[in-house]
Design an enzyme around this catalytic site. Sequence first.
Site, PDB file in Angstrom:
ATOM      1  N   HIS A  14     -84.212 -17.321  57.449  1.00  0.00           N
ATOM      2  CA  HIS A  14     -85.062 -17.933  58.567  1.00  0.00           C
ATOM      3  C   HIS A  14     -84.463 -19.078  59.010  1.00  0.00           C
ATOM      4  O   HIS A  14     -83.782 -19.982  58.304  1.00  0.00           O
ATOM      5  CB  HIS A  14     -86.649 -18.352  58.154  1.00  0.00           C
ATOM      6  CG  HIS A  14     -87.255 -18.785  59.081  1.00  0.00           C
ATOM      7  ND1 HIS A  14     -87.462 -20.180  59.282  1.00  0.00           N
ATOM      8  CD2 HIS A  14     -87.883 -18.206  60.239  1.00  0.00           C
ATOM      9  CE1 HIS A  14     -88.426 -20.524  60.098  1.00  0.00           C
ATOM     10  NE2 HIS A  14     -88.643 -19.371  60.771  1.00  0.00           N
ATOM     11  N   HIS A  60     -83.513 -24.914  67.355  1.00  0.00           N
ATOM     12  CA  HIS A  60     -84.806 -24.894  67.153  1.00  0.00           C
ATOM     13  C   HIS A  60     -85.865 -25.504  68.209  1.00  0.00           C
ATOM     14  O   HIS A  60     -85.677 -26.599  68.455  1.00  0.00           O
ATOM     15  CB  HIS A  60     -85.333 -25.547  65.802  1.00  0.00           C
ATOM     16  CG  HIS A  60     -86.682 -24.857  65.384  1.00  0.00           C
ATOM     17  ND1 HIS A  60     -87.253 -25.422  64.457  1.00  0.00           N
ATOM     18  CD2 HIS A  60     -87.335 -23.686  65.578  1.00  0.00           C
ATOM     19  CE1 HIS A  60     -88.470 -24.887  64.110  1.00  0.00           C
ATOM     20  NE2 HIS A  60     -88.548 -23.735  64.844  1.00  0.00           N
TER      21      HIS A  60
END
Length: 492
Positions: A14, A60
């Site tokens: 992830h 991100h």
Amino acid sequence: MNAPLSHYYIHTGHNSYLTGNQLSSDCSDVPIKEALLRGVRVIELDIWPNSKKDDVDVLHGGTLTAPVPLIKCFQCIKEHAFVKSEYPVVITLEDHLTPDLQAKVAGMITQTFGEVLFYPPGSECLKDFPSPESLKRRIIISTKPPSEYLEAKAAAEKAAAKAAAAGNDLKRGASLAPDEEAWGSEVPDQKGAVAEDDKQNELDENNSNEEEDVEESKCPQNEAPEYKRLIAIHAGKPKGGLVECLKVDPNKVRRLSLSEQQLEKASVTYGKEIVRFTQRNILRVYPKGIRVDSSNYNPMIGWSHGAQMVAFNMQGYGRSLWVMQGMFRANGGCGYVKKPDFLLTTGPNNEVFDPQHKSSVKKTLKVKVYMGEGWYYDFKHTHFDAYSPPDFYARVGIAGVAADTQMKKTKTLEDDWIPAWDESFEFPLTCPELAVIRIEVHEYDMSEKDDFGGQTSLPLSELKKGIRAVPLHDRKGEKYKSVKLLMHFDLV
């Protein structure tokens, strides 16, 4: 390795590009390399326009993470994809791009991977998943079909608002649910290690940075066809809620993503539907949004429902990550582990396994811990105690379904570099197919937190009976040179 991809648990990362926490750490190709060399087979990349809007970065979104160029990540994957394992690597792209940048990414992918890239003819969904054997040394792209950039931008703004709300709640003292405690107690929480306070549900319901939170576009005129045709595993959430999401289409296969919180809630009502879905399709589970410290969650709830891609923060820490590493020591560490037969079969009336069903005990694991050695060589002699030899104890237990999860410990032996515990334990198992044996050694400290002395997790499915020398690992999963335990295993 000749069954469809959907019949395997797949070692899944992830936010594979992050070097640390989810909010402010650097993005880099280094953690991607480290993950691939550990046997991880699914790499996740969040792709965004760079500041000049003329190229693509990985970062991100909605956070302070420093970006890394997408091409650098692709080159890293190409170089290291098949060093540890020859079986296929899936790149999941969380796409926040305009059609022109999608076309640019398509060029990057084809130029970087060339003939190694696998994609179906045309741009249609696969009717069935190929096998890992047939996809050896191939790269597979998985993402949602192209959608308008404005939709992605709206999702990013929604994510930023939720991240800000999460930050405010954390400042007021909301728990990060540190993973160190998830598997730690001798008396397990039978409600499961991922249970959380309902008042956090709104925070955890969605991590809107996940690609499936933007529904599939109805604007094909804005799609980049050269990009769309490279997508071998289509992802997305159909309209209509979870019931629609879990419908099985006999004419195509796809990937669905749910947060750990969404899966936990869905499993209460739709457990059998999830199992049926995962017999043919791929389910990806990802950490909830407030795990800003890159901690992880109990993977067993996903595995017991057939979820293939239980996505973990590989740069994280703690016991859940140790269990993940233990599971994928099976099958030669190739990154693919066949799911138990009970998750793959249907009955004469088309019935499937019910994860809510309480099973009786099938097997009993008998473990004897004879002794340990090696700390004298691998640690400084003052590491545990400044003036005396260490006081070691061992913990042995099972990570598995809720009924099987437990930990037991030996007595503490004082002042001994080579402790000889000579203690036996028994573990009744209702689902031995999913059990992972957990082993830890700690050094007792009267005044402070006990010192860590090593750990390992072993898949019960491949455990050999008899006396074994069991090597221990550090907190990150690196094997110590000398530290090992002498143990005896029997499964009856």
